[in-house]
Design a protein around this motif. Structure first.
Motif, PDB file in Angstrom:
ATOM      1  N   ALA A 134       9.096   2.601  -0.789  1.00  0.00           N
ATOM      2  CA  ALA A 134       8.413   1.989  -1.887  1.00  0.00           C
ATOM      3  C   ALA A 134       9.692   1.741  -2.893  1.00  0.00           C
ATOM      4  O   ALA A 134      10.561   2.432  -2.906  1.00  0.00           O
ATOM      5  CB  ALA A 134       7.650   2.868  -2.503  1.00  0.00           C
ATOM      6  N   PRO A 135       9.428   0.810  -4.015  1.00  0.00           N
ATOM      7  CA  PRO A 135      10.194   0.489  -5.018  1.00  0.00           C
ATOM      8  C   PRO A 135      10.114   1.312  -6.260  1.00  0.00           C
ATOM      9  O   PRO A 135       9.166   2.139  -6.022  1.00  0.00           O
ATOM     10  CB  PRO A 135       9.789  -1.077  -5.145  1.00  0.00           C
ATOM     11  CG  PRO A 135       8.663  -1.008  -5.116  1.00  0.00           C
ATOM     12  CD  PRO A 135       8.377  -0.002  -3.760  1.00  0.00           C
ATOM     13  N   PRO A 136      11.001   1.226  -7.126  1.00  0.00           N
ATOM     14  CA  PRO A 136      10.608   2.155  -8.466  1.00  0.00           C
ATOM     15  C   PRO A 136       9.354   1.422  -9.114  1.00  0.00           C
ATOM     16  O   PRO A 136       9.223  -0.036  -8.910  1.00  0.00           O
ATOM     17  CB  PRO A 136      11.911   1.955  -9.264  1.00  0.00           C
ATOM     18  CG  PRO A 136      12.868   1.308  -8.410  1.00  0.00           C
ATOM     19  CD  PRO A 136      12.068   0.521  -7.297  1.00  0.00           C
ATOM     20  N   ARG A 137       8.731   2.123 -10.064  1.00  0.00           N
ATOM     21  CA  ARG A 137       7.711   1.225 -10.960  1.00  0.00           C
ATOM     22  C   ARG A 137       8.222   0.503 -11.676  1.00  0.00           C
ATOM     23  O   ARG A 137       9.187   0.710 -12.430  1.00  0.00           O
ATOM     24  CB  ARG A 137       6.814   2.572 -11.477  1.00  0.00           C
ATOM     25  CG  ARG A 137       5.831   1.906 -12.128  1.00  0.00           C
ATOM     26  CD  ARG A 137       4.597   1.427 -11.157  1.00  0.00           C
ATOM     27  NE  ARG A 137       3.516   1.143 -12.155  1.00  0.00           N
ATOM     28  CZ  ARG A 137       2.804  -0.198 -11.796  1.00  0.00           C
ATOM     29  NH1 ARG A 137       3.136  -0.985 -10.605  1.00  0.00           N
ATOM     30  NH2 ARG A 137       1.712  -0.823 -12.157  1.00  0.00           N
ATOM     31  N   GLY A 138       7.753  -0.854 -11.762  1.00  0.00           N
ATOM     32  CA  GLY A 138       7.992  -1.751 -12.413  1.00  0.00           C
ATOM     33  C   GLY A 138       9.210  -2.637 -12.213  1.00  0.00           C
ATOM     34  O   GLY A 138       9.721  -3.451 -12.756  1.00  0.00           O
TER      35      GLY A 138
END
Length: 204
Positions: A130-134
């Motif tokens: 998953a990516p970082p939030r934002g």
């Protein structure tokens, strides 16, 4: 130093008809998840270079049959080829199943990086599903990024963060972003050949 990064989508040039010249460009292969064990096993056999991986949110099959000949870096620090690489697989918990985590659970998982990175004197590449939030994530819960990853980037400032999970077919997806920490974030969905300039594999 060239890294072939993979995630989510099986590439015909790697599996259906092998493009040997393109594959031979890679010094290291990294999978960011949601790829079958058969696919990764074929690639590592043909490439004859290390293949590191983290699981994605659809990789339940790894629990009974992990990709042979490949190295899991999920929750682990790998050192080789002049690089220090830490992996944290999985995605935001939106259903019951393995490799799905709440924000608090992922934050606890990332705490494992502290002792390992201090021993290794830093981290060069963070590998996640998953990516970082934002930063390249989406608004629906299944595709939320983790705030814990932002905290990790701010603390350790790795040169690269590689992730998958967000398919380019979902819309206007930016392949590459620069985090405020200075880390280069790359969504590698499908495949991306990434070159690390000589002498810049490690970052203080």
């Amino acid at each position: 130093m060239r890294i072939l990064a993979l995630s989510d989508v099986e590439e015909p040039w790697l599996y259906e008809y092998l493009d040997r010249d393109r594959l031979d460009e890679a010094d290291l292969i990294i999978s960011c998840g949601d790829l079958s064990a058969d696919y990764l096993e074929f690639i590592v056999t043909m490439a004859r270079v290390p293949l590191l991986y983290v699981p994605g949110n659809h990789d339940e099959a790894y629990l009974t049959r992990a990709p042979g000949g490949c190295t899991s870096i999920d929750g682990r620090l790998w050192e080789g080829k002049g690089l220090r690489i830490f992996g944290a697989g999985g995605a935001m918990r939106y259903r019951v199943g393995p490799f799905l985590y709440s924000e608090a659970q992922m934050r606890r998982r990332m705490c494992r990086l502290k002792a390992r990175s201090e021993l290794a004197q830093g981290v060069d590449i963070l590998v996640t599903h998953a990516p970082p939030r934002g930063y390249g994530d989406l608004d629906d819960l299944a595709h939320h990024g983790f705030e814990a990853f932002n905290e990790t980037l701010n603390q350790y400032r790795p040169t690269l963060m590689l992730h998958g999970h967000i398919h380019v077919q979902y819309g206007r997806i930016q392949r590459e972003l620069i985090h405020p920490s200075g880390t280069r974030i790359i969504n590698v969905c499908g495949s991306q050949l990434i070159e690390l300039p000589g002498g810049q594999e490690r970052r203080a």
